[in-house]
Design a protein around this motif. Structure first.
Motif, short mmCIF file in Angstrom:
data_model
loop_
_atom_site.label_atom_id
_atom_site.label_comp_id
_atom_site.label_asym_id
_atom_site.label_seq_id
_atom_site.Cartn_x
_atom_site.Cartn_y
_atom_site.Cartn_z
N ASN A 163 0.76 -1.25 0.17
CA ASN A 163 -0.04 0.15 0.08
C ASN A 163 0.82 1.37 0.04
O ASN A 163 0.54 2.28 -0.53
N ASN A 164 2.09 1.16 0.71
CA ASN A 164 2.71 2.34 0.59
C ASN A 164 3.32 2.66 -0.70
O ASN A 164 3.44 3.89 -1.28
N LEU A 165 3.96 1.56 -1.57
CA LEU A 165 4.08 1.85 -2.89
C LEU A 165 3.04 2.15 -3.85
O LEU A 165 3.26 2.95 -4.53
N LEU A 166 1.76 1.39 -3.52
CA LEU A 166 0.91 2.05 -4.34
C LEU A 166 0.38 3.62 -4.07
O LEU A 166 -0.02 4.28 -5.12
N SER A 167 0.79 4.20 -2.99
CA SER A 167 0.43 5.56 -2.79
C SER A 167 1.05 6.22 -3.64
O SER A 167 0.75 7.63 -4.37
N LEU A 404 0.87 20.35 9.75
CA LEU A 404 1.97 19.72 9.91
C LEU A 404 2.12 18.23 9.74
O LEU A 404 0.93 17.45 10.01
N ILE A 405 2.82 17.86 8.64
CA ILE A 405 3.05 16.32 8.15
C ILE A 405 3.79 15.60 8.99
O ILE A 405 5.00 16.11 8.87
N VAL A 406 3.85 14.48 9.57
CA VAL A 406 4.79 13.52 10.20
C VAL A 406 4.93 12.45 9.77
O VAL A 406 3.56 11.45 9.99
N GLU A 407 5.69 11.99 8.96
CA GLU A 407 5.79 10.62 8.45
C GLU A 407 7.14 10.28 8.09
O GLU A 407 8.10 11.04 7.66
N ASP A 408 7.61 8.99 8.69
CA ASP A 408 8.78 8.44 8.86
C ASP A 408 9.58 8.14 7.39
O ASP A 408 10.56 7.86 7.17
N ASP A 409 8.53 7.77 6.45
CA ASP A 409 8.82 7.08 5.12
C ASP A 409 8.99 8.45 4.21
O ASP A 409 8.25 9.50 3.95
N GLU A 410 10.23 8.89 3.86
CA GLU A 410 10.56 9.87 3.05
C GLU A 410 9.56 10.26 1.82
O GLU A 410 9.43 11.34 1.64
N LEU A 411 9.59 9.15 1.03
CA LEU A 411 8.92 9.22 -0.22
C LEU A 411 7.31 9.53 0.26
O LEU A 411 6.79 10.33 -0.60
#
Length: 542
Positions: A163-167, A404-411
């Motif tokens: 799902n992360n890749l599909l985003s 404010l966006i907080v997300e550890d995956d840089e992409l």
């Protein structure tokens, strides 16, 4: 008032008529049980007769050219599962041992037979047989449940990462296409990419459903009303050669379930039924209130006793044999031709039902059709209000607020920033919860919304929200994740006060959800009680 004796069906295989009459007389002369007795004089006749249902079979050792041991072996090989009791002469202890080795439930010495002894041996053999069958059934159900759970964990993990890749794939395809002219030939290529990504997203949703890892948003609803609204769509779905019969309970059938997922259950079962009737037939969909007792619950793994709402879907199709029934809910298992099915339809139904707190069972026979029975726990709360159409809720997806966006995956973080900037928002972003806390301290302006991933290293999105709300009480919070074993959702069921966006994200879905949260007058800022009791997961990458 005296209770009637239990009637046990017994087959006696005996080549000596006098011995048969003696045995039958002893059975009829006991005071405890009643017997329905059938006599077979030869081994072949006995084997043929055992194709009929019997509670027990008495077999003489001497049967002309054959032996009782041979008959027992043959009967068990042919599928007879009732207890078989060997009748022997005095002192034939070796034969008695051989009988037990080939599968006999017990043996009786003819010269020692009495009415009480013979009745007791048969009754105990039948009781042991019933207990053994029940235990075997429970063990098989448990093994099947464990197998499905193991496969589900693997499938859910793969779907979550995918799902992360599909985003990335879906969102950037849409963003690039939005900047092209309508007649640009590249738009067609991007459309193909998007369509393939959406199909993949559909598969991941099915995998998450099967593995109980999708996020449900339950409401109190009337199951009968949901099914009634789907009638027209179901008629189109199953075709003109299948008659649809809908039977609704006279009383309201209230349950707590995700309405979208509930419709998915009905559609998948209807499609499965249609495929089982290639030459047409009848599809019956029924809803009713039922009370499941302890006896039923003890015989079905995962079922609890008490008031339930039953959704029954019955077809008049080809039916299924036992081997197919044993695998019917496994993901990727299908009886269709190669390329004709993914094998995820019934697996999805199974996952949604179990995650919704319900249970499902199936009954089928070759040539006699199939019935799926889905049981949901009854709910006594008031029906949830109907949602307004999206077009009436909001004229625009654009805004000027600070997010404010907080997300550890840089992409993914870069993607969310690009999308929200495109829709006019002022965007701040942080890679970790610690960076977000520092940014909030240093930023002198207003921050309207916290958009945070749920599962991050060292500090979860829930913990971050709790900390920031202390210093910024007006802050609104929107969680996003593709994983349900976290602090925001408990067993995959989303609390009604939590703002949540399920991955994979797309530009319109993200902008729409952000606008929803910002425009809500009664938006819940604080962390609800359900989050306080849910487990905190800090070590799993989202």
């Amino acid at each position: 008032m005296s209770m009637s004796k239990p009637i046990l069906r017994v087959l006696i295989v005996e080549d000596d008529e006098e011995d048969y009459l003696l045995t039958a007389r002893l059975l009829r002369g006991n005071a405890r049980s009643a017997f329905s007795i059938t006599w077979a004089k030869t081994c072949d006749t006995g084997l043929a007769e055992l194709s009929n249902p019997y509670d027990a079979c008495l077999v003489d050792y001497h049967l002309g050219a054959d032996t009782g041991l041979f008959l027992i072996e043959q009967a068990l090989d042919r599928g007879f599962r009732g207890p078989m009791i060997l009748l022997t002469g005095r002192g034939d202890y070796d034969i008695d041992d051989q009988a037990m080795n080939v599968g006999a439930a017990d043996y009786v010495v003819k010269d020692e037979m009495t009415a009480p002894l013979l009745e007791r041996v048969i009754r105990h053999a039948v009781e042991r047989h019933v207990t053994t069958l029940a235990l075997s059934k429970s063990e098989e159900q448990l093994r099947q449940s464990q197998k499905l759970e193991a496969v589900g964990s693997l499938a859910g993990g793969v779907a979550h990462d995918f799902n992360n890749l599909l985003s990335i794939v879906l969102s950037y395809s849409e963003l690039i296409a939005s900047g092209l002219a309508d007649d640009d030939p590249i738009r067609a290529d991007l459309t193909q990419i998007s369509e393939a990504g959406l199909r993949a997203a559909g598969l991941t949703r099915q995998l998450l459903a099967f593995s109980h890892r999708q996020v449900l948003q339950p409401r109190v609803l009337d199951l009968t009303q949901i099914v009634s609204k789907m009638t027209i769509m179901l008629k189109r779905l199953i075709g003109e050669d299948v008659d649809l019969i809908a039977r609704a309970a006279p009383l309201m059938c209230r349950i707590s379930a995700d309405p979208g997922q509930l419709e998915q259950i009905v559609m998948n079962l209807a499609v499965n039924a249609r495929d089982a009737m290639p030459r047409g037939g009848t599809l019956t969909v029924e809803t009713t209130n039922v009370l499941l007792d302890e006896a039923y619950a003890s015989e079905h793994v995962g079922v609890t006793a008490g008031p339930h709402v039953l959704l029954s879907v019955t077809d008049s199709g080809v039916g299924m044999e036992r081997a197919t029934l044993a695998r019917i809910f496994e993901p990727f298992f299908t009886t269709k031709e190669l390329g004709k099915g993914t094998g995820l339809g019934l697996a999805t139904v199974f996952g949604i039902v179990r995650q919704s707190g319900g249970s499902i069972c199936v009954e089928s026979e070759i040539g006699r059709g199939t019935t799926f029975k889905v049981y949901f726990p009854s709910h006594d709360g008031a029906l949830s209000p109907q949602a307004l159409p999206a077009a009436l809720e909001r004229p625009s997806l654009f805004g000027t607020e600070t997010i404010l966006i907080v997300e550890d995956d840089e992409l993914l973080r870069s993607l969310a920033r690009t999308i929200l900037t495109k829709f006019g928002y002022v965007v701040l972003d942080a890679q970790s919860a610690g960076d977000a806390c520092l940014l909030c301290e240093q930023h002198t302006g207003v921050i309207d919304l916290l958009l945070t991933d749920v599962v991050m290293p060292r500090m979860s999105g829930r913990q971050l929200a709790e900390r920031l709300l202390i210093v910024r009480p007006a802050l609104k919070v929107l969680y996003m994740s593709g994983y349900t074993n976290d602090a925001v959702v408990q067993h995959g069921v989303l609390h009604s006060t939590i703002n949540f966006l399920q991955k994979p994200i797309t530009p319109e879905a993200l902008a729409r959800k952000v606008r929803d949260v910002l425009d809500a007058l009664d938006s819940i800022h604080a962390v609800s009680g359900v989050m306080e009791v849910a487990p905190v997961v800090n070590s799993v990458s989202s």
